[in-house]
Write a protein that holds these residues in place. Structure first.
Motif, PDB file in Angstrom:
ATOM      1  N   VAL A 245      -7.403  37.703  35.019  1.00 57.64           N
ATOM      2  CA  VAL A 245      -7.757  36.546  35.833  1.00 57.64           C
ATOM      3  C   VAL A 245      -9.258  36.621  36.103  1.00 57.64           C
ATOM      4  O   VAL A 245      -9.737  37.602  36.661  1.00 57.64           O
ATOM      5  N   ARG A 246      -9.968  35.583  35.694  1.00 59.17           N
ATOM      6  CA  ARG A 246     -11.416  35.496  35.926  1.00 59.17           C
ATOM      7  C   ARG A 246     -11.659  34.504  37.059  1.00 59.17           C
ATOM      8  O   ARG A 246     -11.132  33.403  37.030  1.00 59.17           O
TER       9      ARG A 246
ATOM     10  N   ASN B 238      -1.181  49.799  35.473  1.00 58.34           N
ATOM     11  CA  ASN B 238      -2.577  50.055  35.828  1.00 58.34           C
ATOM     12  C   ASN B 238      -3.231  48.713  36.135  1.00 58.34           C
ATOM     13  O   ASN B 238      -2.720  47.670  35.746  1.00 58.34           O
ATOM     14  N   TRP B 239      -4.344  48.751  36.830  1.00 58.91           N
ATOM     15  CA  TRP B 239      -5.107  47.539  37.125  1.00 58.91           C
ATOM     16  C   TRP B 239      -6.557  47.934  37.319  1.00 58.91           C
ATOM     17  O   TRP B 239      -6.886  49.108  37.506  1.00 58.91           O
ATOM     18  N   GLY B 240      -7.428  46.963  37.271  1.00 58.58           N
ATOM     19  CA  GLY B 240      -8.839  47.234  37.480  1.00 58.58           C
ATOM     20  C   GLY B 240      -9.645  45.949  37.491  1.00 58.58           C
ATOM     21  O   GLY B 240      -9.090  44.849  37.511  1.00 58.58           O
ATOM     22  N   VAL B 241     -10.949  46.130  37.467  1.00 60.11           N
ATOM     23  CA  VAL B 241     -11.888  45.018  37.568  1.00 60.11           C
ATOM     24  C   VAL B 241     -12.962  45.229  36.508  1.00 60.11           C
ATOM     25  O   VAL B 241     -13.387  46.362  36.264  1.00 60.11           O
TER      26      VAL B 241
ATOM     27  N   PRO C  59      -6.202  49.218  25.632  1.00 60.30           N
ATOM     28  CA  PRO C  59      -7.409  48.539  25.147  1.00 60.30           C
ATOM     29  C   PRO C  59      -8.097  47.763  26.242  1.00 60.30           C
ATOM     30  O   PRO C  59      -7.449  47.129  27.060  1.00 60.30           O
ATOM     31  N   GLY C  60      -9.404  47.853  26.273  1.00 55.67           N
ATOM     32  CA  GLY C  60     -10.175  47.067  27.229  1.00 55.67           C
ATOM     33  C   GLY C  60     -10.146  47.596  28.648  1.00 55.67           C
ATOM     34  O   GLY C  60     -10.633  46.948  29.554  1.00 55.67           O
ATOM     35  N   ALA C  61      -9.559  48.752  28.868  1.00 58.31           N
ATOM     36  CA  ALA C  61      -9.445  49.269  30.229  1.00 58.31           C
ATOM     37  C   ALA C  61     -10.817  49.578  30.806  1.00 58.31           C
ATOM     38  O   ALA C  61     -11.667  50.150  30.142  1.00 58.31           O
ATOM     39  N   VAL C  62     -11.033  49.172  32.013  1.00 61.68           N
ATOM     40  CA  VAL C  62     -12.276  49.420  32.739  1.00 61.68           C
ATOM     41  C   VAL C  62     -11.881  50.152  34.007  1.00 61.68           C
ATOM     42  O   VAL C  62     -10.815  49.927  34.559  1.00 61.68           O
ATOM     43  N   GLU C  63     -12.743  51.006  34.474  1.00 61.04           N
ATOM     44  CA  GLU C  63     -12.417  51.767  35.678  1.00 61.04           C
ATOM     45  C   GLU C  63     -12.091  50.841  36.834  1.00 61.04           C
ATOM     46  O   GLU C  63     -12.742  49.842  37.048  1.00 61.04           O
ATOM     47  N   SER C  64     -11.039  51.213  37.585  1.00 63.69           N
ATOM     48  CA  SER C  64     -10.661  50.411  38.757  1.00 63.69           C
ATOM     49  C   SER C  64     -11.313  50.961  39.995  1.00 63.69           C
ATOM     50  O   SER C  64     -11.884  51.990  40.030  1.00 63.69           O
TER      51      SER C  64
ATOM     52  N   THR D 198     -10.311  40.413  37.123  1.00 64.57           N
ATOM     53  CA  THR D 198      -9.346  41.423  37.537  1.00 64.57           C
ATOM     54  C   THR D 198      -8.244  41.433  36.492  1.00 64.57           C
ATOM     55  O   THR D 198      -7.806  40.388  36.033  1.00 64.57           O
ATOM     56  N   TRP D 199      -7.816  42.619  36.087  1.00 65.66           N
ATOM     57  CA  TRP D 199      -6.809  42.752  35.057  1.00 65.66           C
ATOM     58  C   TRP D 199      -5.719  43.701  35.510  1.00 65.66           C
ATOM     59  O   TRP D 199      -5.912  44.521  36.415  1.00 65.66           O
ATOM     60  N   CYS D 200      -4.582  43.592  34.868  1.00 63.48           N
ATOM     61  CA  CYS D 200      -3.509  44.572  35.054  1.00 63.48           C
ATOM     62  C   CYS D 200      -2.638  44.537  33.815  1.00 63.48           C
ATOM     63  O   CYS D 200      -2.736  43.629  32.992  1.00 63.48           O
TER      64      CYS D 200
END
Length: 142
Positions: free
Chosen positions: A80-81, A112-115, A137-142, A122-124
């Motif tokens: 979600v942007r 998992n989730w993060g920003v 894939p595409g995981a960014v630190e939360s 914000t993703w999960c």
């Protein structure tokens, strides 16, 4: 999918035109996940989508909310942007508060989730049964 934000929306609130979107997206999520043959993920994904989209409308900025749902062999990914560089912060709502638990629910129910690094997305994700998601894939630190 891009959702146009109501120009009359006051900061921290949703207009009636915006408030219909979480329900619309729940119906879309149910239909898509049935089509993708993963209906067992629909209840939790609908909740995650509702929380992230509601937060985007309430706290985001910019003319649109972006929503994306994708399925891989290992996971169901949600983005979600909201156009805001402000990183969402998980609150610890008091038992008497009527709101403030959205990110807590996302953290509790998603694998998992993060920003994103710029704070605008914000993703999960939900893991598919038996999938190893240690390196999503595409995981960014939360």
């Amino acid at each position: 999918m891009s959702i146009r934000r109501d120009e009359s929306s006051p900061p921290g609130e949703m207009t009636l035109a915006e408030a219909v979107w979480p329900g619309r997206l729940r119906r879309i999520v149910n239909a898509v996940l049935n089509h993708w043959r993963v209906p067992h993920l629909a209840y939790v994904e609908a909740l995650l989508t509702t929380e992230l989209v509601t937060n985007a409308f309430r706290y985001g900025c910019g003319p649109e909310i972006g929503y994306r749902l994708s399925l891989t062999e290992r996971l169901l990914w949600t983005e979600v942007r909201d156009g805001s560089p402000n990183v969402p912060v998980m609150r610890h709502a008091a038992p008497t508060e009527e709101s403030g638990r959205g990110l807590f629910l996302v953290c509790s129910m998603a694998a998992n989730w993060g920003v994103s690094r710029d704070g605008t997305m914000t993703w999960c994700y939900l893991s598919l049964a038996g999938a190893d998601t240690a390196a999503a894939p595409g995981a960014v630190e939360s």
